[in-house]
Design a protein around this motif. Sequence first.
Motif, short mmCIF file in Angstrom:
data_model
loop_
_atom_site.label_atom_id
_atom_site.label_comp_id
_atom_site.label_asym_id
_atom_site.label_seq_id
_atom_site.Cartn_x
_atom_site.Cartn_y
_atom_site.Cartn_z
N PHE A 134 -83.22 33.45 -119.25
CA PHE A 134 -81.80 33.72 -119.38
C PHE A 134 -81.24 33.09 -120.65
O PHE A 134 -81.50 31.92 -120.94
N CYS A 135 -80.52 33.87 -121.41
CA CYS A 135 -79.80 33.39 -122.59
C CYS A 135 -78.42 34.04 -122.60
O CYS A 135 -78.27 35.19 -122.20
N THR A 136 -77.43 33.32 -123.06
CA THR A 136 -76.12 33.94 -123.20
C THR A 136 -76.07 34.73 -124.50
O THR A 136 -76.69 34.38 -125.49
N ILE A 137 -75.34 35.84 -124.48
CA ILE A 137 -75.25 36.76 -125.62
C ILE A 137 -73.84 36.72 -126.20
O ILE A 137 -72.86 36.81 -125.46
N HIS A 138 -73.75 36.60 -127.53
CA HIS A 138 -72.45 36.49 -128.18
C HIS A 138 -72.41 37.36 -129.43
O HIS A 138 -73.36 37.37 -130.23
N VAL A 139 -71.29 38.07 -129.61
CA VAL A 139 -71.01 38.81 -130.84
C VAL A 139 -69.74 38.20 -131.42
O VAL A 139 -68.73 38.10 -130.73
N TYR A 140 -69.82 37.80 -132.70
CA TYR A 140 -68.70 37.07 -133.31
C TYR A 140 -68.33 37.73 -134.62
O TYR A 140 -69.19 37.99 -135.46
N ASN A 141 -67.04 38.00 -134.80
CA ASN A 141 -66.54 38.62 -136.03
C ASN A 141 -66.03 37.55 -136.99
O ASN A 141 -65.29 36.65 -136.58
N ASP A 142 -66.41 37.69 -138.26
CA ASP A 142 -65.92 36.73 -139.25
C ASP A 142 -66.05 37.33 -140.65
O ASP A 142 -66.62 38.42 -140.82
N LYS A 143 -65.53 36.61 -141.64
CA LYS A 143 -65.54 37.12 -143.01
C LYS A 143 -66.94 37.15 -143.59
O LYS A 143 -67.30 38.04 -144.36
N THR A 144 -67.74 36.13 -143.29
CA THR A 144 -69.12 36.07 -143.76
C THR A 144 -70.00 35.61 -142.61
O THR A 144 -69.52 35.04 -141.62
N ILE A 145 -71.29 35.86 -142.75
CA ILE A 145 -72.23 35.44 -141.71
C ILE A 145 -72.26 33.92 -141.61
O ILE A 145 -72.24 33.35 -140.51
N GLU A 146 -72.27 33.26 -142.75
CA GLU A 146 -72.31 31.80 -142.75
C GLU A 146 -71.13 31.21 -142.00
O GLU A 146 -71.28 30.34 -141.14
N GLU A 147 -69.91 31.70 -142.33
CA GLU A 147 -68.72 31.19 -141.65
C GLU A 147 -68.75 31.52 -140.17
O GLU A 147 -68.32 30.71 -139.33
N GLY A 148 -69.25 32.70 -139.84
CA GLY A 148 -69.33 33.10 -138.43
C GLY A 148 -70.23 32.19 -137.63
O GLY A 148 -69.89 31.78 -136.51
N VAL A 149 -71.39 31.86 -138.19
CA VAL A 149 -72.33 30.98 -137.49
C VAL A 149 -71.70 29.60 -137.28
O VAL A 149 -71.77 29.03 -136.19
N MET A 150 -71.09 29.07 -138.34
CA MET A 150 -70.50 27.73 -138.23
C MET A 150 -69.29 27.72 -137.31
O MET A 150 -69.12 26.80 -136.49
N ASN A 151 -68.43 28.73 -137.41
CA ASN A 151 -67.23 28.77 -136.57
C ASN A 151 -67.57 28.97 -135.10
O ASN A 151 -66.97 28.33 -134.22
N PHE A 152 -68.53 29.85 -134.82
CA PHE A 152 -68.93 30.03 -133.42
C PHE A 152 -69.56 28.76 -132.87
O PHE A 152 -69.26 28.34 -131.75
N SER A 153 -70.42 28.15 -133.66
CA SER A 153 -71.08 26.92 -133.21
C SER A 153 -70.07 25.83 -132.90
O SER A 153 -70.22 25.07 -131.94
N GLN A 154 -69.02 25.77 -133.71
CA GLN A 154 -67.97 24.78 -133.46
C GLN A 154 -67.21 25.12 -132.18
O GLN A 154 -66.84 24.23 -131.41
N SER A 155 -67.00 26.41 -131.93
CA SER A 155 -66.21 26.83 -130.76
C SER A 155 -66.88 26.47 -129.45
O SER A 155 -66.20 26.28 -128.43
N ILE A 156 -68.20 26.38 -129.41
CA ILE A 156 -68.90 26.00 -128.18
C ILE A 156 -69.47 24.59 -128.27
O ILE A 156 -70.21 24.17 -127.38
N ASN A 157 -69.14 23.90 -129.35
CA ASN A 157 -69.63 22.54 -129.57
C ASN A 157 -71.16 22.49 -129.53
O ASN A 157 -71.76 21.67 -128.82
N ALA A 158 -71.77 23.36 -130.28
CA ALA A 158 -73.24 23.46 -130.30
C ALA A 158 -73.86 22.19 -130.86
O ALA A 158 -73.31 21.55 -131.76
#
Length: 274
Positions: A212-236
Amino acid sequence: MKKILVPTDFSEQAEKALEVASQLARKHNCEIFLLNVLDLPLHEIDPIKGYNDLPEAVFFMKLAHKKFEELKTRDYLEGLTVHDTVEFHDTFKAINQVCKKHNIDLVIMGSHGTSGFKELLIGSNTEKVVRTADVPVLVVKKRHTEFKVDNFVFASDFKEESKVPFLKASEFAKLFEAEMHLLMVVTANKFVTTVDAKARIQGFLDSVTHNFCTIHVYNDKTIEEGVMNFSQSINADLIGMSTHGRRGISHFFNGSISEDLVNHARRPVMTFRI
C-alpha cells in the motif's frame, strides 16, 4: 543493508552525514566505510612508481589517516565497525570504485544546502556522484539527533524505466518503517489531468507491488517547487527520486532538477539510479 559509505573531507557537513550513518549502522548492524579523496596533480606522478613517490601524496595521506583516527574516537561511533580509506581519484570515480570493491549498499553525504556541496563535493562532482552512483545516495543537510523516516515521498513520472528505482526505494521504505507517498507533479508545460495522472500511478503500482502506498498529484509552477512544496505540506522526512546515470536525469527529472532538489530541499534527499 550491511555496508554504508561516507565520503568525508572532515568538514562539519560531512560529520553530519557520518552521524546519520552511525545511527543507521547501529540500528541495522552495518559496517561504515569512510572515504577521503585527495586531488593531486596527475602530471607530477610517475606512472610506474605511482603516488607513493610523490612527497605531497605521502604527506596528505598521513594527515588524512591522522584525521580518521581522531574522527573514529567520536562517542557516536563507539562499538561500530568503521573502516577508512584514502583514494587519489576524482571524487565520483573514487566513490564508485569503493562501492564496487566493498559491495556498498548506501552512500551518505553531507551538503551545505542552497550553497551546494562547497567542501565535500566541488563543482560538477555533485551532479556526477548523484547521477552515476550505482547504489542509492542519501544527502543530508542538518544534524539529526534521531534520523527517523515516517513519511517518505517518492516523486516520479511513473513510466516503465522508473520501476527499478521504485523497487529500491520501497526496500528502504520498509527498512525505515516509513509510509510511502507516490507523487507526480503536474506543470502547465506538461499538463496531465488529475484523473489520468492517478490512473497512471495506480497502474504503475499494480504492476510492481501489492504494497500500500498513498497516491498524490500536485500542481505547481515547476517540478522542483512541486516536490518541495508537497513534501512540506505533509511534513515529509525524506524525498526520493530516480536518476538516469550518465545520460542525465529521467524524463521526469530532466536538466538539473535532481541537483537543484539535492541542493535546495531542506529535507534529506535520496536518489536511485535507473
